[in-house]
Design a protein around this motif. Structure first.
Motif, PDB file in Angstrom:
ATOM      1  N   LYS A  50       0.856  -1.178   0.000  1.00 55.27           N
ATOM      2  CA  LYS A  50       0.000   0.000   0.000  1.00 55.27           C
ATOM      3  C   LYS A  50       0.901   1.240   0.000  1.00 55.27           C
ATOM      4  N   ASN A  91      -7.361   4.385  -1.671  1.00 53.66           N
ATOM      5  CA  ASN A  91      -6.133   3.636  -1.419  1.00 53.66           C
ATOM      6  C   ASN A  91      -5.477   3.231  -2.738  1.00 53.66           C
ATOM      7  N   TYR A  93      -2.658   0.437  -4.277  1.00 55.27           N
ATOM      8  CA  TYR A  93      -1.918  -0.794  -4.007  1.00 55.27           C
ATOM      9  C   TYR A  93      -1.135  -1.223  -5.252  1.00 55.27           C
TER      10      TYR A  93
END
Length: 343
Positions: A50, A91, A93
């Motif tokens: 992440k 987010n 990733y």
């Protein structure tokens, strides 16, 4: 697709509650054949890296959009996420591995990238920092001793507080920002100045009328904040083992101030065309590779006609072209009846 070994990349996103998860997933090297044509990406969150991106404003330089790119062995920066997405709780990733971050900051527009080798992003939390008040600059040269007429290659480096290098800057009025390059003598007087110099690299042809001595080269930037960097170099008028020095006279025991030189390499056929002005005592320094040349010189004279020299020279070397070796040639044009039009 043909059978072989490939690496595959997936870019995509999905909504998770009120946020969005963005992904850049890579496969290991994968063999594709008639019996194996299934590509599997590992998208399990606890197997991924992440990436958190942290921006600090620079000297009231606050962008309205920041976009962060990451690449892993590809020709281009292939995916990214905006500051607004991260601020909204989205987010980002990636498959764990070595990546090189690059940042595109819009309105005030800046491109920056991390210096050095790609860094490793591992499973779990990884944070990238950029921006900040402490902007630094330095300048490097391709060498530190030059002759007049040589090309100086300048490599400026501007970095943010976290060591990210500026590639280009577009200010809030949509003007590309560039630097000013200055050369200062031992008295700190500017003897050369050029604006509109790119942030990544530049080249300067050193003037023929520079005197021997130690000089300072300075770069100046006003954006995103006023900043300077400088270094020193030596200017020599001793040809040594590099190029050729020609001292050119004109009738009346004078020296050439402006001239045109053509040099033909007698071994390779390479041609060098060179113009020079503001000469000191008729001296012109011409960068040229080692070899045998035929030199043609054309220079104005005080009384109007041009002085023309033709001579074979060796490089490196120094040669004097004296006006006493010249012959005055009168040219006349006649018609078929023998009438003279001029001389």
């Amino acid at each position: 697709m043909s059978e072989g070994i490939y690496q595959f990349m997936y870019e995509g996103s999905r909504f998770a509650d009120l946020a969005m998860d963005s992904f850049m997933l890579l496969t290991p090297d994968t063999s594709i054949s008639s019996t194996n044509n299934t590509i599997t990406f590992d998208s399990q969150i606890d197997h991924l890296a992440k990436i958190n991106v942290c921006w600090t404003d620079m000297n009231n330089f606050s962008p309205t959009m920041v976009y962060s790119y990451f690449s892993e062995g590809w020709d281009a920066y292939v995916t990214g996420i905006s500051r607004e997405q991260l601020a909204a709780g989205d987010n980002f990733y990636v498959t764990p591995g070595f990546y090189k971050p690059q940042f595109s900051i819009r309105n005030n527009y800046v491109e920056m990238r991390e210096e050095g080798d790609a860094r490793q992003f591992t499973t779990g939390e990884n944070t990238v920092f950029y921006g900040g008040e402490n902007i630094t600059a330095k300048v490097e040269l391709n060498k530190y001793t030059y002759l007049p007429g040589e090309i100086m290659t300048i490599t400026p480096t501007l970095k943010d507080e976290y060591g990210n290098r500026f590639l280009s800057i577009l200010n809030s009025t949509n003007n590309w920002q560039q630097m000013t390059v200055e050369i200062l003598d031992s008295s700190n007087q500017v003897v050369y100045s050029r604006s509109n110099t790119p942030y990544n690299s530049a080249s300067v042809e050193l003037p023929q009328n520079m005197l021997e001595g130690i000089y300072k080269l300075r770069i100046c930037s006003q954006y995103p904040k006023p900043i300077e960097a400088e270094t020193c170099f030596t200017l020599s008028r001793n040809i040594g083992s590099s190029g050729v020095k020609l001292t050119v006279g004109t009738p009346g025991n004078l020296y050439a101030n402006t001239l045109t030189v053509q040099m033909l390499n007698l071994n390779t056929g390479e041609k060098i065309n060179y113009r020079a002005s503001n000469l000191i005592n008729g001296e012109v320094f011409i960068p040229a590779s080692e070899g045998e040349y035929q030199v043609y010189i054309n220079t104005p004279t005080q009384d109007g006609p041009k002085a023309i020299y033709l001579r074979d020279v060796s490089v490196p070397g120094e040669y004097v072209f004296k006006s006493s070796t010249l012959n005055k040639v009168n040219l006349a044009v006649t018609d078929e009846l023998g009438n003279v039009f001029g001389n």
